[in-house]
Design an enzyme around this catalytic site. Structure first.
Site, PDB file in Angstrom:
ATOM      1  N   THR A 156      -3.363   3.691  -2.522  1.00 41.67           N
ATOM      2  CA  THR A 156      -3.039   2.592  -1.481  1.00 41.67           C
ATOM      3  C   THR A 156      -4.157   2.169  -0.947  1.00 41.67           C
ATOM      4  OG1 THR A 156      -0.819   2.579  -1.435  1.00 41.67           O
ATOM      5  CG2 THR A 156      -1.660   1.172  -0.102  1.00 41.67           C
ATOM      6  N   ARG A 184       8.888  -3.266 -10.462  1.00 42.04           N
ATOM      7  CA  ARG A 184       9.144  -1.534  -8.970  1.00 42.04           C
ATOM      8  C   ARG A 184       8.630  -2.932  -8.057  1.00 42.04           C
ATOM      9  NH1 ARG A 184       5.353   1.013  -5.780  1.00 42.04           N
ATOM     10  NH2 ARG A 184       6.669   3.226  -4.660  1.00 42.04           N
ATOM     11  N   VAL A 185       9.413  -2.727  -6.898  1.00 38.29           N
ATOM     12  CA  VAL A 185       8.617  -3.257  -5.540  1.00 38.29           C
ATOM     13  C   VAL A 185       7.935  -1.655  -4.279  1.00 38.29           C
ATOM     14  CG1 VAL A 185       8.727  -4.753  -3.515  1.00 38.29           C
ATOM     15  CG2 VAL A 185       9.338  -5.418  -5.210  1.00 38.29           C
ATOM     16  N   GLY A 186       7.798  -1.967  -3.430  1.00 40.79           N
ATOM     17  CA  GLY A 186       6.878  -0.682  -3.495  1.00 40.79           C
ATOM     18  C   GLY A 186       6.801  -1.048  -1.575  1.00 40.79           C
ATOM     19  N   ASP A 187       6.848   0.421  -0.646  1.00 37.59           N
ATOM     20  CA  ASP A 187       6.478  -0.403   0.613  1.00 37.59           C
ATOM     21  C   ASP A 187       5.316  -1.103   1.530  1.00 37.59           C
ATOM     22  OD1 ASP A 187       4.760   1.648  -0.210  1.00 37.59           O
ATOM     23  OD2 ASP A 187       4.715   1.803   2.318  1.00 37.59           O
ATOM     24  N   THR A 206       0.738   5.185   3.805  1.00 37.70           N
ATOM     25  CA  THR A 206       0.432   5.043   2.024  1.00 37.70           C
ATOM     26  C   THR A 206       1.014   6.145   1.749  1.00 37.70           C
ATOM     27  OG1 THR A 206      -1.293   6.184   0.419  1.00 37.70           O
ATOM     28  CG2 THR A 206      -1.943   5.796   3.089  1.00 37.70           C
ATOM     29  N   GLY A 207       1.986   5.985   0.466  1.00 36.22           N
ATOM     30  CA  GLY A 207       2.630   7.252  -0.058  1.00 36.22           C
ATOM     31  C   GLY A 207       3.748   7.132  -0.482  1.00 36.22           C
TER      32      GLY A 207
HETATM   33  N1  ASP Z   1       2.918   3.429  -0.474  1.00 33.02           N
HETATM   34  C1  ASP Z   1       2.589   2.795  -2.347  1.00 33.02           C
HETATM   35  C2  ASP Z   1       3.546   2.092  -3.148  1.00 33.02           C
HETATM   36  O1  ASP Z   1       4.551   2.940  -2.796  1.00 33.02           O
HETATM   37  C3  ASP Z   1       1.696   4.661  -2.641  1.00 33.02           C
HETATM   38  C4  ASP Z   1       0.518   4.712  -1.911  1.00 33.02           C
HETATM   39  O2  ASP Z   1       0.039   4.185  -0.478  1.00 33.02           O
HETATM   40  O3  ASP Z   1       0.416   5.789  -2.914  1.00 33.02           O
HETATM   41  O4  ASP Z   1       3.618   1.948  -4.136  1.00 33.02           O
END
Ligand code: ASP
Length: 286
Positions: A156, A184-187, A206-207
């Protein structure tokens, strides 16, 4: 006049087996340029959006050009931006076909009464707003993801800044976790989970997004500062420990209204750059 500070990230997770020289060089140049712009009076909001758009366009990180496809072979991208003082926010999720998800998020913030647009509705909006399209996804995208055997491999980009007028802003953009399912929806796109700014702090995460959502990690930093009297570093550490307690991995960058700036992670590395109030620039991947 407030001395400006900023932090950038290029995603949680690095492999010990490869060099991140290109990313380090890019983050260094971008941090120096962004700081110079802040010193010249650019707003925190403009700075974080432009920095994230640059990170997206570089192809070096798993966001924008460097995004990887989902399991169905589609490039579905998420992004969010938040302005601290006004608490205005905009986000897009599962967006396909547009060059800069962060500019799309900003357009949602400024041109609609809404905060989050997703999928085909987001695309229809971006089209109408005249945002630049990806004409040929198979040729444009150059997936930057490392092969990674761990669950939910990540990547990210993000930026947080405090400007000369004391205003804070945060912006985050991602291709999402590798092999995510369609829709899919992420944070990243969820205000409070992966992106947050108010009058006290600005945070970009990120993560493994599902864990950051369950911890409401970005807004949790502000709550810890506001209600528990934590300083920025302790607030960020507390939020990260909550993510870790749930079993999640990743990192956060944050700045506050006092000019503190920090980057913490429990993942194996996080590509990052910090420009401190005195002008010192710190850049690292591991
Ligand atoms: N946090 C991001 C997600 O879950 C991915 C990432 O930060 O690498 O979509």
């Amino acid at each position: 006049m407030t001395a400006p500070v900023l932090a950038l990230h290029g995603g949680a997770g690095v492999l010990a087996t490869r060099s991140y020289e290109a990313e380090i060089t890019h983050l260094t140049t971008l941090a120096k340029r962004s700081r110079k712009e802040l010193l010249a009076g650019k707003s925190a909001l403009d700075t974080v959006v432009d920095a994230v758009a640059d990170l997206e366009a570089s192809g070096l990180y798993v966001a924008g050009k460097g995004s990887s496809p989902n399991v169905d072979g589609r490039y579905e991208l998420d992004a969010a931006v938040m302005d601290g003082l006004s608490r205005q926010a905009g986000a897009v999720s599962a967006l396909t076909g547009f060059l800069s998800p962060i500019r799309a998020a900003r357009a949602v913030m400024e041109q609609t009464p809404h905060v989050l647009l997703v999928g085909r509705g987001a695309e229809a909006f971006c089209d109408k707003a005249g945002l630049m399209k990806v004409e040929n996804p198979d040729r444009y995208y150059t997936p930057a993801a490392d092969p990674d055997p761990r669950p939910f491999p990540t990547g990210t980009v993000g930026a947080v800044a405090l400007d000369c007028a004391g205003r804070l802003a945060a912006a985050t953009s991602t291709g999402g976790t590798l092999n995510k399912v369609w829709g899919r929806v992420g944070d990243t796109a969820i205000i409070g989970s992966g992106t947050w700014a108010d009058e006290r702090v600005a945070v970009s995460c990120t993560g493994q997004g599902e864990f950051f959502m369950r911890a409401n990690a970005a807004a949790d930093v502000s709550s810890r500062v506001r209600y528990a009297g934590h300083n920025l570093a302790a607030g960020v550490q507390g939020a990260l420990e909550d993510v870790a307690r749930l079993g999640g991995e990743g990192g956060l960058i944050a700045v506050d209204a006092l000019g503190e700036v920090t980057a913490r992670f429990n993942s194996p590395g996080m590509k990052r750059a910090i420009a401190h109030a005195d002008g010192a620039i710190e850049v690292a991947a591991g």
